[in-house]
Design a protein around this motif. Structure first.
Motif, PDB file in Angstrom:
ATOM      1  N   SER A 229       0.223  -1.299   0.089  1.00 16.10           N
ATOM      2  CA  SER A 229       0.093   0.290  -0.402  1.00 16.10           C
ATOM      3  C   SER A 229       0.664   1.471  -0.015  1.00 16.10           C
ATOM      4  O   SER A 229       2.077   1.154   0.501  1.00 16.10           O
ATOM      5  CB  SER A 229      -0.402  -0.045   1.227  1.00 16.10           C
ATOM      6  N   LEU A 230       0.280   2.307  -0.701  1.00 16.66           N
ATOM      7  CA  LEU A 230       1.024   3.228  -1.265  1.00 16.66           C
ATOM      8  C   LEU A 230       0.130   4.943  -0.934  1.00 16.66           C
ATOM      9  O   LEU A 230      -0.719   4.457  -1.076  1.00 16.66           O
ATOM     10  CB  LEU A 230       1.796   3.519  -2.516  1.00 16.66           C
ATOM     11  N   SER A 231       0.468   5.439  -0.210  1.00 15.45           N
ATOM     12  CA  SER A 231       0.087   7.015   0.941  1.00 15.45           C
ATOM     13  C   SER A 231       0.506   8.261  -0.389  1.00 15.45           C
ATOM     14  O   SER A 231       2.384   7.966  -0.300  1.00 15.45           O
ATOM     15  CB  SER A 231      -0.014   6.839   2.042  1.00 15.45           C
ATOM     16  N   VAL A 232      -0.179   8.985  -0.181  1.00 17.73           N
ATOM     17  CA  VAL A 232       0.886  10.145  -1.048  1.00 17.73           C
ATOM     18  C   VAL A 232      -0.640  11.272  -0.155  1.00 17.73           C
ATOM     19  O   VAL A 232      -1.891  11.231  -0.204  1.00 17.73           O
ATOM     20  CB  VAL A 232       0.091  10.476  -2.624  1.00 17.73           C
ATOM     21  N   ALA A 233      -0.036  11.670   1.050  1.00 18.33           N
ATOM     22  CA  ALA A 233      -1.007  12.459   2.121  1.00 18.33           C
ATOM     23  C   ALA A 233      -0.093  14.109   2.088  1.00 18.33           C
ATOM     24  O   ALA A 233      -1.057  15.268   2.640  1.00 18.33           O
ATOM     25  CB  ALA A 233      -0.605  11.392   3.651  1.00 18.33           C
ATOM     26  N   ARG A 234       0.553  14.314   1.957  1.00 21.03           N
ATOM     27  CA  ARG A 234       1.784  16.436   1.786  1.00 21.03           C
ATOM     28  C   ARG A 234       0.245  17.002   1.206  1.00 21.03           C
ATOM     29  O   ARG A 234       0.288  15.930   0.487  1.00 21.03           O
ATOM     30  CB  ARG A 234       2.935  16.011   1.725  1.00 21.03           C
ATOM     31  N   ARG A 235       0.235  17.952   1.902  1.00 22.85           N
ATOM     32  CA  ARG A 235      -0.922  18.446   1.908  1.00 22.85           C
ATOM     33  C   ARG A 235      -0.685  19.358  -0.103  1.00 22.85           C
ATOM     34  O   ARG A 235      -1.400  18.852  -1.007  1.00 22.85           O
ATOM     35  CB  ARG A 235      -0.840  21.209   2.246  1.00 22.85           C
TER      36      ARG A 235
END
Length: 249
Positions: A229-235
């Motif tokens: 699972s990959l996450s992109v979370a920075r605004r």
């Protein structure tokens, strides 16, 4: 502006090299309308798939609509299957009933890349968007027996420059198939926060690395929150991915 004038303007923008998405944004038109005006022309529909397969035409190195190809490849790597048998090969991509816009976009991409006809087969909870064509294996060399995560998934040399020039469309296909944009909720020191976050989940290490590569090409920060699972979370990263992917519809 009257429709004939707008159609002419759309074709002029497309002729100078603008993508279908760029033309649609410039003229504030639906993607499907611009695609039908610029790609789905009667003279093209009369051509056999052999004359629409850019891999089989001498002197042709790129698809007519490389952005559509990049998007379709992303969809295929996520929820697609290419059945190759003694009969005509068939490309199937399964789209949830919850996302009618995705079903339409998949249909449009298949037609833009190769298909003369596209069928929609209703399944339980999803629609199988499918197209029969002898030349689908030419354009999707990642096909093979077995599950994708149990065999190598490697880009062909000719595919890499297409995706390097259209990483956003490729990522849109990946996230529209095996990804999502969610509202992440966290509590810090008793205070609740909600922020948007993209997630991409895939069991194939090779496909996950292709997603990472595409994000790196666009300079978008990501991290692995689990093995698959990959996450992109920075605004700023979410805002950048919004420009290329956006929520499913």
């Amino acid at each position: 502006m009257h429709p004939p004038q707008m159609r002419a303007q759309a074709r002029a923008l497309r002729a100078r090299g603008d993508t279908i998405h760029a033309v649609a944004r410039t003229l504030s038109l639906p993607y499907t309308t611009v695609w039908h005006w610029c790609v789905d022309r009667p003279e093209r529909a009369k051509l056999g798939t052999g004359l629409r397969c850019f891999r089989c035409l001498p002197g042709v190195e790129n698809p007519t609509d490389p952005a559509a190809y990049a998007y379709l490849l992303g969809l295929y790597l996520g929820d697609g299957h290419l059945a190759v048998s003694p009969k005509v090969p068939v490309l199937r991509i399964y789209c949830s009933d919850a996302w009618p816009g995705l079903i339409e976009a998949c249909d449009v991409a298949m037609r833009a890349v190769l298909a003369a006809k596209v069928q929609r087969v209703q399944k339980q909870g999803c629609v199988g968007v499918q197209s029969y064509g002898v030349h689908w294996p030419c354009l999707l060399p990642q096909h093979g027996p077995g599950k994708k995560h149990e065999r190598p998934i490697v880009l062909a040399d000719w595919q890499r420059p297409i995706l390097e020039n259209h990483p956003g469309d490729f990522l849109r296909g990946l996230f529209h198939s095996d990804g999502c944009r969610v509202a992440n909720r966290v509590t810090v020191r008793g205070r609740a926060y909600v922020y948007p976050r993209y997630m991409f989940v895939n069991e194939s290490t090779d496909i996950m690395e292709l997603c990472q590569w595409g994000l790196d090409l666009l300079g978008i920060d990501w991290r692995m929150n689990r093995r698959n699972s990959l996450s992109v979370a920075r605004r700023d990263a979410v805002a950048a991915l919004d420009r290329h992917v956006g929520p499913k519809s």
